[in-house]
Design a protein around this motif. Structure first.
Motif, PDB file in Angstrom:
ATOM      1  N   ASP A 123     -10.568 -24.001  23.605  1.00  0.00           N
ATOM      2  CA  ASP A 123     -11.657 -24.645  24.431  1.00  0.00           C
ATOM      3  C   ASP A 123     -12.448 -23.744  25.296  1.00  0.00           C
ATOM      4  O   ASP A 123     -13.083 -23.993  26.107  1.00  0.00           O
ATOM      5  CB  ASP A 123     -11.060 -25.292  25.320  1.00  0.00           C
ATOM      6  N   GLN A 124     -12.064 -22.513  24.713  1.00  0.00           N
ATOM      7  CA  GLN A 124     -13.871 -21.780  24.948  1.00  0.00           C
ATOM      8  C   GLN A 124     -14.498 -21.176  24.465  1.00  0.00           C
ATOM      9  O   GLN A 124     -15.596 -20.612  24.909  1.00  0.00           O
ATOM     10  CB  GLN A 124     -12.209 -20.219  25.261  1.00  0.00           C
ATOM     11  N   GLY A 141     -19.980 -17.266  17.469  1.00  0.00           N
ATOM     12  CA  GLY A 141     -18.955 -17.364  18.621  1.00  0.00           C
ATOM     13  C   GLY A 141     -20.486 -18.946  19.119  1.00  0.00           C
ATOM     14  O   GLY A 141     -20.558 -17.933  19.532  1.00  0.00           O
ATOM     15  N   GLN A 142     -19.664 -19.592  19.339  1.00  0.00           N
ATOM     16  CA  GLN A 142     -20.243 -20.660  20.495  1.00  0.00           C
ATOM     17  C   GLN A 142     -19.074 -20.794  21.402  1.00  0.00           C
ATOM     18  O   GLN A 142     -18.391 -20.729  22.328  1.00  0.00           O
ATOM     19  CB  GLN A 142     -20.755 -21.397  20.145  1.00  0.00           C
ATOM     20  N   ARG A 143     -19.756 -20.308  22.895  1.00  0.00           N
ATOM     21  CA  ARG A 143     -19.126 -20.468  24.093  1.00  0.00           C
ATOM     22  C   ARG A 143     -18.744 -22.179  24.470  1.00  0.00           C
ATOM     23  O   ARG A 143     -19.854 -22.447  24.595  1.00  0.00           O
ATOM     24  CB  ARG A 143     -19.634 -19.519  25.591  1.00  0.00           C
ATOM     25  N   LEU A 144     -17.545 -22.671  25.182  1.00  0.00           N
ATOM     26  CA  LEU A 144     -17.708 -23.851  25.669  1.00  0.00           C
ATOM     27  C   LEU A 144     -17.559 -24.125  26.928  1.00  0.00           C
ATOM     28  O   LEU A 144     -17.849 -25.448  27.538  1.00  0.00           O
ATOM     29  CB  LEU A 144     -16.272 -24.543  24.461  1.00  0.00           C
TER      30      LEU A 144
END
Length: 146
Positions: A123-124, A141-144
């Motif tokens: 979940d990061q 990469g997408q930061r969540l």
């Protein structure tokens, strides 16, 4: 004294326009194509008769510059376009994106695909590897948790 900062990474390609268009699809800004060669290039590269077409691609924030080069002479040897991600050597470039799912849709619409899955890492991050032209692998990469 040692390394001061990251400048760029060099990637040798066979089809300069196709690879550059792939990175533009991902959101990179493309410079004009330049031609380099001569004695200084021979001395730097350890080659004879160097004649290269090259350009730079940068992320919108100005970081992560990629120098794409196509050797007109001497010709580059054939490459392995489908090497797996565990083959020794430079395997992938990683970039942070705002909306990885939308970018993956755009990548697929252009005829490229993921190497495997888009994964939620603790979940990061939402993260995936995209296989581009000439076997290039780009991690998106997408930061969540922001």
């Amino acid at each position: 004294m040692g390394v001061r900062s990251f400048e760029h990474i060099g990637v040798i390609v066979h089809d300069l326009d196709t690879v550059a268009a792939f990175f533009e699809l991902l959101g990179f800004d493309r410079s004009e194509t330049a031609r380099v060669g001569g004695a200084w290039a021979d001395r730097v590269n350890g080659l004879t008769g160097t004649d290269v077409e090259m350009l730079f691609l940068t992320a919108p924030d100005g970081t992560g510059a990629i120098e794409l080069s196509r050797f007109l002479t001497p010709r580059s040897p054939a490459s392995v376009d489908d090497a797996p991600s565990n083959v020794p050597g430079l395997r992938h470039l990683a970039y942070r994106v705002d909306d990885v799912e939308a970018l993956v849709e755009r990548v697929r619409a252009a005829g490229y695909d993921l190497m495997a899955d888009l994964v939620n890492y603790e979940d990061q991050w939402l993260v995936c590897y995209v296989r581009g032209p000439e076997g290039l692998i780009v991690e998106l990469g997408q930061r969540l948790d922001e």
